[in-house]
Design a protein around this motif. Structure first.
Motif, mmCIF file in Angstrom:
data_model
loop_
_atom_site.group_PDB
_atom_site.id
_atom_site.type_symbol
_atom_site.label_atom_id
_atom_site.label_comp_id
_atom_site.label_asym_id
_atom_site.label_seq_id
_atom_site.Cartn_x
_atom_site.Cartn_y
_atom_site.Cartn_z
ATOM 1 N N PRO A 299 31.815 -86.745 -59.924
ATOM 2 C CA PRO A 299 33.006 -87.487 -60.336
ATOM 3 C C PRO A 299 33.967 -87.687 -59.170
ATOM 4 N N GLN A 300 34.692 -88.802 -59.174
ATOM 5 C CA GLN A 300 35.626 -89.136 -58.094
ATOM 6 C C GLN A 300 37.027 -89.335 -58.656
ATOM 7 N N TYR A 301 38.022 -89.103 -57.840
ATOM 8 C CA TYR A 301 39.436 -89.244 -58.253
ATOM 9 C C TYR A 301 40.212 -89.938 -57.148
ATOM 10 N N THR A 302 41.250 -90.683 -57.560
ATOM 11 C CA THR A 302 42.175 -91.255 -56.571
ATOM 12 C C THR A 302 43.611 -91.019 -57.060
ATOM 13 N N ARG A 303 44.609 -91.621 -56.387
ATOM 14 C CA ARG A 303 45.998 -91.400 -56.790
ATOM 15 C C ARG A 303 46.260 -91.929 -58.198
ATOM 16 N N PRO A 304 47.166 -91.392 -58.971
ATOM 17 C CA PRO A 304 48.037 -90.259 -58.655
ATOM 18 C C PRO A 304 47.339 -88.912 -58.925
ATOM 19 N N GLU A 305 47.947 -87.850 -58.389
ATOM 20 C CA GLU A 305 47.370 -86.512 -58.549
ATOM 21 C C GLU A 305 47.329 -86.092 -60.014
ATOM 22 N N ILE A 306 48.377 -86.504 -60.772
ATOM 23 C CA ILE A 306 48.379 -86.229 -62.218
ATOM 24 C C ILE A 306 48.488 -87.559 -62.954
ATOM 25 N N PHE A 307 47.527 -87.803 -63.829
ATOM 26 C CA PHE A 307 47.525 -89.041 -64.610
ATOM 27 C C PHE A 307 47.404 -88.658 -66.082
ATOM 28 N N SER B 201 44.987 -83.481 -64.219
ATOM 29 C CA SER B 201 45.132 -83.291 -62.767
ATOM 30 C C SER B 201 43.804 -83.521 -62.057
ATOM 31 N N VAL B 202 43.905 -83.919 -60.827
ATOM 32 C CA VAL B 202 42.731 -83.957 -59.949
ATOM 33 C C VAL B 202 42.275 -82.511 -59.744
ATOM 34 N N PRO B 203 40.961 -82.217 -59.828
ATOM 35 C CA PRO B 203 40.501 -80.837 -59.602
ATOM 36 C C PRO B 203 41.057 -80.273 -58.285
ATOM 37 N N GLU B 204 41.557 -79.023 -58.371
ATOM 38 C CA GLU B 204 42.267 -78.421 -57.235
ATOM 39 C C GLU B 204 41.447 -78.409 -55.945
ATOM 40 N N VAL B 205 40.154 -78.154 -56.101
ATOM 41 C CA VAL B 205 39.299 -78.026 -54.915
ATOM 42 C C VAL B 205 39.372 -79.295 -54.045
ATOM 43 N N LEU B 206 39.546 -80.462 -54.685
ATOM 44 C CA LEU B 206 39.567 -81.725 -53.921
ATOM 45 C C LEU B 206 40.858 -81.886 -53.119
ATOM 46 N N LEU B 207 41.877 -81.074 -53.465
ATOM 47 C CA LEU B 207 43.138 -81.141 -52.716
ATOM 48 C C LEU B 207 43.185 -80.072 -51.632
ATOM 49 N N SER B 208 42.138 -79.197 -51.621
ATOM 50 C CA SER B 208 42.183 -78.025 -50.737
ATOM 51 C C SER B 208 41.932 -78.390 -49.274
ATOM 52 N N GLY B 209 41.258 -79.515 -49.033
ATOM 53 C CA GLY B 209 40.906 -79.862 -47.651
ATOM 54 C C GLY B 209 39.785 -78.975 -47.106
ATOM 55 N N HIS B 210 39.208 -78.134 -47.965
ATOM 56 C CA HIS B 210 38.158 -77.197 -47.543
ATOM 57 C C HIS B 210 36.792 -77.870 -47.686
ATOM 58 N N HIS B 211 36.260 -78.300 -46.547
ATOM 59 C CA HIS B 211 35.066 -79.131 -46.545
ATOM 60 C C HIS B 211 33.900 -78.498 -47.298
ATOM 61 N N GLU B 212 33.634 -77.213 -46.993
ATOM 62 C CA GLU B 212 32.462 -76.554 -47.567
ATOM 63 C C GLU B 212 32.597 -76.364 -49.083
ATOM 64 N N LYS B 213 33.825 -75.989 -49.509
ATOM 65 C CA LYS B 213 34.042 -75.806 -50.957
ATOM 66 C C LYS B 213 33.876 -77.132 -51.697
ATOM 67 N N ILE B 214 34.371 -78.198 -51.086
ATOM 68 C CA ILE B 214 34.283 -79.527 -51.723
ATOM 69 C C ILE B 214 32.809 -79.955 -51.827
ATOM 70 N N ARG B 215 32.069 -79.713 -50.748
ATOM 71 C CA ARG B 215 30.644 -80.078 -50.753
ATOM 72 C C ARG B 215 29.907 -79.361 -51.871
ATOM 73 N N LYS B 216 30.203 -78.027 -52.019
ATOM 74 C CA LYS B 216 29.510 -77.235 -53.056
ATOM 75 C C LYS B 216 29.913 -77.721 -54.455
ATOM 76 N N TRP B 217 31.217 -77.982 -54.637
ATOM 77 C CA TRP B 217 31.706 -78.443 -55.941
ATOM 78 C C TRP B 217 31.010 -79.759 -56.319
ATOM 79 N N ARG B 218 30.890 -80.635 -55.345
ATOM 80 C CA ARG B 218 30.271 -81.941 -55.625
ATOM 81 C C ARG B 218 28.800 -81.785 -56.004
ATOM 82 N N LEU B 219 28.102 -80.931 -55.286
ATOM 83 C CA LEU B 219 26.683 -80.722 -55.598
ATOM 84 C C LEU B 219 26.540 -80.165 -57.013
ATOM 85 N N ARG B 220 27.408 -79.188 -57.341
ATOM 86 C CA ARG B 220 27.356 -78.581 -58.667
ATOM 87 C C ARG B 220 27.601 -79.647 -59.753
#
Ligand code: ADE
Length: 266
Positions: free
Chosen positions: A191-199, A203-222
């Motif tokens: 799933p993908q999200y764009t602005r705004p953060e809360i609609f 809310s947009v899943p927190e992990v996507l706001l973390s800027g943490h590349h590896e966590k985001i990659r794992k979340w997306r695969l899951r």
């Protein structure tokens, strides 16, 4: 790549070729197209392109109408398509003649990739009950179905196939955009999200706001695995059979199958 579309209604595919990303690809010279009106090749004063199918018995006729073979064969001639037995790829380049029909083989991303490697694709758009079998026997390389339902307009099916193919041609869209999308490697897209953060309180899943590349990659695969399991378990079977899943994906899959998943809609 050049697309030839043989049709009784050229305005339907024309709208697709003249808009959006396709129009840009045409402007940039990546794609060429040629719309051929089959009616221009009808030979009687009424410019007839269809007739009753053979096979009626005891005064009862077979329902529906079929496209006549002659106008179609003249239209094929006009784009230089010869009968299969007379072809020579060294003069025509790599070219396939495709007839879209609900009784064809399933159209898949794999087939789209194969078509994207051709120099030219020639599409026959069926109308009514379809086309005379002799056109298929003589000229058609692939009979292709876009799904288990029946459309009244072959132009719509042909446009679907063209859309899936042209975007795979080098330079049409960025290769990164093609990377994680559905069917790129046997799984559906995350799933993908764009602005705004809360609609609307969502809310947009927190992990996507973390800027943490590896966590985001794992979340997306899951998420990809969760969604594929839910909507298309047949694709999971297929991916397993052809051993295309990474070790990491296999581990996640086992975990999710053992009941540790979440609703992929959330
Ligand atoms: N023409 C009509 N229905 C079709 C389908 N499902 N796939 C391809 N071509 C078609």
């Amino acid at each position: 790549m050049k697309f030839h579309v043989l049709t009784l209604f050229p305005e339907i595919p024309r709208a697709f070729f003249e808009n959006s990303i396709m129009a840009k690809a045409v402007d940039r010279g990546l794609i060429q197209y040629n719309l051929v009106n089959i009616r221009d090749f009808a030979y009687d004063t009424h410019r007839t392109c269809d007739d009753k199918p053979y096979g009626g018995v005891l005064g009862k006729r077979v329902p529906g109408m079929l496209m006549l073979p002659e106008p179609l064969s003249f239209a094929l001639d006009s784009v230089g398509v010869k009968p299969k037995t007379e072809r020579d790829e060294t003069t025509t380049g790599k070219r396939r003649v495709i007839y879209c029909t609900p009784s064809g083989k399933p159209f898949t991303q794999d087939l789209a990739r194969q078509y994207a490697e051709q120099d030219e694709l020639v599409f026959i758009c069926g109308r009514y009950e379809g086309i005379d079998q002799r056109i298929i026997d003589l000229y058609v390389d692939d009979e292709v179905s876009i799904g288990d339902y029946v459309l009244s307009s072959g132009e719509v099916a042909v446009t679907v196939v063209i859309d899936a193919v042209y975007r795979l041609i080098d330079g049409v869209i960025s290769s990164e955009s093609l990377e994680d999308e559905s069917h790129s490697d046997g799984l559906l897209e995350y799933p993908q999200y764009t602005r705004p953060e809360i609609f609307r309180d969502l809310s947009v899943p927190e992990v996507l706001l973390s800027g943490h590349h590896e966590k985001i990659r794992k979340w997306r695969l899951r998420k990809r695995i969760e969604k594929t399991l839910l909507f298309r378990p047949d694709l999971i079977e297929k991916a397993r059979d052809s051993a295309v899943l990474s070790e990491e994906a296999e581990l996640l899959l086992k975990e999710l199958e053992n009941g540790n998943g979440s609703d992929p809609q959330n």
